[in-house]
Motif scaffolding. Structure first.
Motif, PDB file in Angstrom:
ATOM      1  N   UNK A  51       0.804  -1.202   0.000  1.00 10.98           N
ATOM      2  CA  UNK A  51       0.000   0.000   0.000  1.00 10.98           C
ATOM      3  C   UNK A  51       0.847   1.266   0.000  1.00 10.98           C
ATOM      4  N   UNK A  52       2.124   1.100   0.023  1.00  9.50           N
ATOM      5  CA  UNK A  52       2.989   2.273   0.044  1.00  9.50           C
ATOM      6  C   UNK A  52       3.744   2.424  -1.273  1.00  9.50           C
ATOM      7  N   UNK A  53       3.747   3.614  -1.778  1.00  8.95           N
ATOM      8  CA  UNK A  53       4.484   3.855  -3.015  1.00  8.95           C
ATOM      9  C   UNK A  53       5.550   4.911  -2.789  1.00  8.95           C
ATOM     10  N   UNK A  89      -7.561   7.122  -4.395  1.00  8.87           N
ATOM     11  CA  UNK A  89      -7.966   6.281  -3.269  1.00  8.87           C
ATOM     12  C   UNK A  89      -7.594   6.950  -1.963  1.00  8.87           C
ATOM     13  N   UNK A  90      -8.086   6.392  -0.925  1.00 15.14           N
ATOM     14  CA  UNK A  90      -7.838   6.993   0.384  1.00 15.14           C
ATOM     15  C   UNK A  90      -6.354   6.970   0.738  1.00 15.14           C
ATOM     16  N   UNK A  91      -5.839   8.126   0.980  1.00  9.85           N
ATOM     17  CA  UNK A  91      -4.431   8.233   1.370  1.00  9.85           C
ATOM     18  C   UNK A  91      -4.330   8.123   2.881  1.00  9.85           C
ATOM     19  N   UNK A  92      -3.495   7.219   3.280  1.00  6.88           N
ATOM     20  CA  UNK A  92      -3.390   6.946   4.708  1.00  6.88           C
ATOM     21  C   UNK A  92      -2.207   7.671   5.335  1.00  6.88           C
ATOM     22  N   UNK A  93      -1.216   7.865   4.530  1.00  2.00           N
ATOM     23  CA  UNK A  93      -0.036   8.506   5.091  1.00  2.00           C
ATOM     24  C   UNK A  93       0.813   9.119   3.985  1.00  2.00           C
ATOM     25  N   UNK A  94       1.422  10.211   4.299  1.00  2.00           N
ATOM     26  CA  UNK A  94       2.363  10.834   3.380  1.00  2.00           C
ATOM     27  C   UNK A  94       3.617  11.162   4.168  1.00  2.00           C
ATOM     28  N   UNK A  95       4.709  10.807   3.599  1.00  2.00           N
ATOM     29  CA  UNK A  95       5.963  11.094   4.293  1.00  2.00           C
ATOM     30  C   UNK A  95       6.936  11.780   3.348  1.00  2.00           C
ATOM     31  N   UNK A  96       7.385  12.921   3.765  1.00  2.00           N
ATOM     32  CA  UNK A  96       8.392  13.647   2.996  1.00  2.00           C
ATOM     33  C   UNK A  96       9.610  13.832   3.891  1.00  2.00           C
ATOM     34  N   UNK A  97      10.711  13.260   3.489  1.00  2.00           N
ATOM     35  CA  UNK A  97      11.911  13.352   4.313  1.00  2.00           C
ATOM     36  C   UNK A  97      12.405  14.794   4.426  1.00  2.00           C
ATOM     37  N   UNK A  98      12.911  15.072   5.538  1.00  4.00           N
ATOM     38  CA  UNK A  98      13.545  16.375   5.716  1.00  4.00           C
ATOM     39  C   UNK A  98      15.007  16.124   6.037  1.00  4.00           C
ATOM     40  N   UNK A  99      15.898  16.883   5.546  1.00  4.98           N
ATOM     41  CA  UNK A  99      15.640  17.941   4.584  1.00  4.98           C
ATOM     42  C   UNK A  99      15.219  17.404   3.221  1.00  4.98           C
ATOM     43  N   UNK A 110       3.954   7.671  -0.183  1.00  8.36           N
ATOM     44  CA  UNK A 110       2.512   7.850  -0.004  1.00  8.36           C
ATOM     45  C   UNK A 110       1.892   6.480   0.242  1.00  8.36           C
ATOM     46  N   UNK A 111       1.133   6.384   1.278  1.00  4.95           N
ATOM     47  CA  UNK A 111       0.477   5.115   1.602  1.00  4.95           C
ATOM     48  C   UNK A 111      -1.018   5.233   1.388  1.00  4.95           C
ATOM     49  N   UNK A 112      -1.534   4.206   0.769  1.00  2.00           N
ATOM     50  CA  UNK A 112      -2.962   4.169   0.507  1.00  2.00           C
ATOM     51  C   UNK A 112      -3.635   3.141   1.403  1.00  2.00           C
ATOM     52  N   UNK A 132      -5.054   2.383   9.706  1.00  2.00           N
ATOM     53  CA  UNK A 132      -4.486   1.174   9.129  1.00  2.00           C
ATOM     54  C   UNK A 132      -2.981   1.098   9.267  1.00  2.00           C
ATOM     55  N   UNK A 133      -2.390   2.134   9.687  1.00  2.00           N
ATOM     56  CA  UNK A 133      -0.951   2.058   9.869  1.00  2.00           C
ATOM     57  C   UNK A 133      -0.651   1.140  11.031  1.00  2.00           C
ATOM     58  N   UNK A 134       0.343   0.354  10.853  1.00  2.00           N
ATOM     59  CA  UNK A 134       0.658  -0.508  11.976  1.00  2.00           C
ATOM     60  C   UNK A 134       2.071  -0.973  11.835  1.00  2.00           C
ATOM     61  N   UNK A 135       2.624  -1.312  12.922  1.00  2.00           N
ATOM     62  CA  UNK A 135       3.911  -1.952  12.807  1.00  2.00           C
ATOM     63  C   UNK A 135       4.039  -2.925  13.937  1.00  2.00           C
ATOM     64  N   UNK A 136       4.772  -3.887  13.654  1.00  2.00           N
ATOM     65  CA  UNK A 136       4.920  -4.891  14.665  1.00  2.00           C
ATOM     66  C   UNK A 136       3.776  -5.874  14.601  1.00  2.00           C
ATOM     67  N   UNK A 137       4.093  -7.045  14.172  1.00  2.00           N
ATOM     68  CA  UNK A 137       3.069  -8.078  14.223  1.00  2.00           C
ATOM     69  C   UNK A 137       3.781  -9.286  14.734  1.00  2.00           C
ATOM     70  N   UNK A 138       3.043 -10.301  14.911  1.00  2.00           N
ATOM     71  CA  UNK A 138       3.689 -11.487  15.451  1.00  2.00           C
ATOM     72  C   UNK A 138       4.143 -11.217  16.863  1.00  2.00           C
ATOM     73  N   UNK A 139       5.359 -10.934  17.001  1.00  2.00           N
ATOM     74  CA  UNK A 139       5.933 -10.794  18.330  1.00  2.00           C
ATOM     75  C   UNK A 139       5.401  -9.633  19.142  1.00  2.00           C
ATOM     76  N   UNK A 140       5.852  -8.481  18.783  1.00  2.00           N
ATOM     77  CA  UNK A 140       5.565  -7.353  19.643  1.00  2.00           C
ATOM     78  C   UNK A 140       4.195  -6.749  19.468  1.00  2.00           C
ATOM     79  N   UNK A 141       3.314  -7.540  19.156  1.00  2.00           N
ATOM     80  CA  UNK A 141       1.967  -7.027  18.999  1.00  2.00           C
ATOM     81  C   UNK A 141       1.531  -6.327  20.264  1.00  2.00           C
TER      82      UNK A 141
END
Length: 465
Positions: free
Chosen positions: A193-195, A217-227, A234-236, A431-440
């Motif tokens: 889902x991330x491009x 489509x629904x955009x879930x996240x946008x990340x622009x590195x700084x600098x 972009x995550x959908x 819908x963003x998530x991280x960590x599955x399995x173990x550190x849920x």
DNA sequence: GTTGAGCGTT
């Protein structure tokens, strides 16, 4: 009283009649046999004009009001094979890549509940009814050779996978379940889902990107590195949307940006992985291909999946399709892709890695073998990853500034860019998530096909560090 | 030659 009911895949198609069972139900297998990938039925309620879903239980579809009637039923597919209509206006895609069909990639599937006696050959015989198999494994005790009662399979086509997962399986007298292995279920979705958006200009804000991409489509996240680094993520919400955009060029704020699939950080902890700095953006480091050893493809029995750890075979990199027929796996030096854009791209990718690697990425999660369709029909399609040990490493192992060019491609796909570590769960984005399995921690993602008895939730939190 | 929730020697 068995009867036939009319079914279509899409409105407008010619109906196909499917036989019901004695009890009046329609077997899901009957449906999926004719409509691969279909996981259910729906119909239009003549009274309200709205669609109604057909009840599904134990692999059987039940007639509404105990009567299928004469009406036509529509197939339901797992995630709406929605064909996005670009709806081009002023800003429209410039290039239409050969789009290797925006299908999802297959993943290994775990088969649970196997009879002790079932062999890999048995599995192959059984599962080949769903489509071509690339891999079959039955896990056994190394000493006794006794089966552990579970195994893995991998299909060549995603349709096969869907079909296979949409039902239970009677294998040698036992009901078996096929699921997406725990170690992967998060990745599949997140990755897809991330491009990566390359060639961004500095005046593009996150909000600009969000607005622009919202029409797909629904955009879930946008990340622009700084600098400013000239790229963004972009995550959908819908992976299909992300997939469908991959490879396209779009014009945003007057600038042409390139969209490609985001790739995870290499899992190699000491293997250099993506070279960091790549000073000067020059030379094509020879990414030694060290994965050839793995590609012993046999037609029978089991074989070792050849995609190596952490490498994302090809995450849609249409840009390199112009690669003059060079041996894909062997080296991917920049030498023969003498395009400025591509070079820039590679530089950006390296930068992307550098930027994001300092944050909680995929690495610590033990993401492995996400080879995607790196292997199709026994042909290795992946790119050299340049992970430690590659022949002719330029930049030495590990250190930043290694031969950035040697790594195959693709940017880094992190989970949502949150401060390092696991503390953050999805940083609020839907819908963003991280960590599955173990550190849920919390997180109750609603993914994966139905009937997946969730067992990840009660998993003891072991953590990774 | 036993077992029956789980998660993959390489």
């Amino acid at each position: 009283m068995s009867q036939y009911i009319k079914v279509v895949a899409e409105d407008g198609d010619e109906p196909l009649e499917l036989p019901t069972e004695e009890d009046g139900t329609l077997l899901l297998t009957t449906l999926s046999a004719q409509f691969p990938g279909s996981c259910g039925l729906k119909y239009r309620n003549p009274d309200t004009g709205t669609m109604r879903g057909i009840r599904l239980s134990d692999g059987r579809l039940y007639p509404p009001d105990n009567d299928w009637g004469k009406q036509v039923f529509f197939c339901v597919f797992p995630k709406g094979e929605g064909k996005r209509e670009p709806t081009v206006t002023v800003e429209h895609p410039i290039v239409k890549p050969p789009k290797s069909s925006s299908r999802q990639k297959c993943s290994d599937l775990i088969v649970l509940g196997l009879p002790w006696k079932s062999t890999e050959e048995d599995l192959r015989n059984y599962f080949s009814q769903f489509g071509e198999l690339l891999m079959v494994q039955v896990k056994k005790d190394p000493k006794t050779g006794q089966s552990k009662g579970f195994g893995f399979v991998r299909f060549a086509e995603y349709e096969s996978q869907l079909k296979c997962m949409s039902q239970r399986h009677m294998i040698d007298g036992r009901w078996c379940d096929v699921r997406i292995p725990n170690s992967k279920e998060g990745a599949q979705h997140m990755m897809n889902r991330k491009v990566f958006v390359g060639r961004c200009t500095e005046d593009m804000t996150a909000e600009d990107l969000r607005q622009y991409f919202a029409k797909f489509g629904e955009v879930v996240d946008v990340f622009i590195p700084k600098p400013f680094r000239a790229f963004a993520f972009v995550s959908f919400a819908d992976p299909d949307v992300a997939q469908s955009l991959c490879g396209e060029d779009h014009i945003i704020k007057g600038a042409s940006v390139h969209i490609s699939g985001a790739a995870p950080k290499s899992n190699e902890k000491h293997g250099g992985g993506y070279g960091g700095g790549m000073g000067g953006g020059g030379g094509g480091g020879m990414g030694g291909d060290r994965r050839l050893g793995g590609s012993n493809h046999s037609h029978l029995g089991s074989y070792t999946p050849s995609y190596s750890q952490g490498s994302w075979g090809h995450v849609a990199r249409p840009g390199s399709s112009s690669n003059p027929g060079s041996s894909y796996g062997n080296n991917l030096g920049l030498g023969n892709l003498g395009l400025g854009a591509l070079q820039l791209n590679h530089a950006m990718l390296a930068a992307a890695q550098a930027v994001l690697s300092g944050q909680g990425g995929w690495g610590p999660l033990g993401l492995t073998n996400q080879g995607g369709a790196g292997m199709q029909g026994g042909v290795v399609q992946g790119h050299a990853q340049g992970g430690g040990g590659g022949t002719g490493q330029v930049g030495g192992a590990g250190g930043p500034g290694g031969s950035g060019a040697s790594n195959g491609d693709n940017p880094v796909a992190n989970t949502t860019p949150a401060p390092a570590g696991f503390g953050s769960v999805g940083n609020g984005s839907t819908g963003g998530f991280l960590g599955w399995g173990g550190t849920q921690a919390t997180e109750t993602t609603t993914h994966s096909p139905s009937q997946m008895a969730s067992w990840g939730s009660t998993k003891a939190p072991t953590g990774w560090n």
